[in-house]
Design a protein around this motif. Structure first.
Motif, PDB file in Angstrom:
ATOM      1  N   LEU A 283      -5.188  -1.272  -8.880  1.00 31.04           N
ATOM      2  CA  LEU A 283      -5.324  -2.123 -10.053  1.00 31.04           C
ATOM      3  C   LEU A 283      -5.976  -3.459  -9.715  1.00 31.04           C
TER       4      LEU A 283
ATOM      5  N   MET B  15      -2.518   4.680 -12.845  1.00 27.77           N
ATOM      6  CA  MET B  15      -3.480   3.616 -12.542  1.00 27.77           C
ATOM      7  C   MET B  15      -3.310   3.185 -11.093  1.00 27.77           C
TER       8      MET B  15
ATOM      9  N   ASP C  83      -7.821  -5.507 -15.141  1.00 27.66           N
ATOM     10  CA  ASP C  83      -7.142  -4.415 -15.840  1.00 27.66           C
ATOM     11  C   ASP C  83      -5.984  -4.935 -16.692  1.00 27.66           C
TER      12      ASP C  83
END
Length: 127
Positions: A85, A82, A89
Motif C-alpha cells: 500500500l 491490497m 491509496d
C-alpha cells in the motif's frame, strides 16, 4: 442490492490490508462485483471488478499488480486484497454491484454500469 463493507483501517506504507463485502440480500454470485474509492473533493475512482461468471477480473492501472479481487461463493463474500500500500491509496473504499445483462455476459462491467453501492470503509496509509 444492499452491500456491507468491512476491514478498513490504518497501515504504514508497504503493508497489506484486506477488505470484505457481503450483500445483505441475494448472493455475490448473482452480480458482477467491483471496488471503487474516493478521496474528499474528488470523484469516485474505479479500482477493479470481477465478472459474475468465470471470475474474469479487471483492474485500474494504479493498482494492477498490487490489488487482487476475489469472490468466495461459499462465504458469500467479495474481497479486495491490497498489498504494498502507498499513501496515495488512502481513500474511502466502496463495494459495488452490477446486474449481468444476460447469462452469457462474462465481461467485467464498465465503471458507469455499477448500480448498487455499500456505505464505504476508510483506508489510511501513512508514509
Amino acid at each position: 442490492v444492499p452491500l456491507v463493507e468491512s476491514g478498513g483501517g490504518s497501515v504504514q506504507a508497504g503493508e497489506s490490508l484486506k477488505l470484505s463485502c457481503s450483500p445483505s440480500e441475494r448472493t455475490v454470485g448473482d452480480y458482477h462485483m467491483g471496488w471503487f474509492r474516493q478521496v474528499p473533493g474528488k470523484g469516485r475512482e474505479y479500482v477493479g471488478g470481477i465478472s459474475w461468471i468465470g471470475r474474469n477480473t479487471h483492474y485500474a492501472e494504479s493498482v494492477k499488480g498490487r490489488f487482487t479481487i476475489a469472490r468466495d461463493d461459499a462465504e458469500n463474500t467479495l474481497s479486495l486484497q491490497m498489498n504494498n500500500l502507498k499513501p496515495e491509496d488512502t481513500a474511502v473504499y466502496y463495494c459495488a454491484a452490477a446486474p449481468p445483462k444476460g447469462y452469457g455476459d462474462y465481461t467485467v462491467p464498465k465503471p458507469d454500469e455499477f448500480t448498487s453501492w455499500g456505505q464505504g470503509t476508510q483506508v489510511t496509509v501513512s508514509s
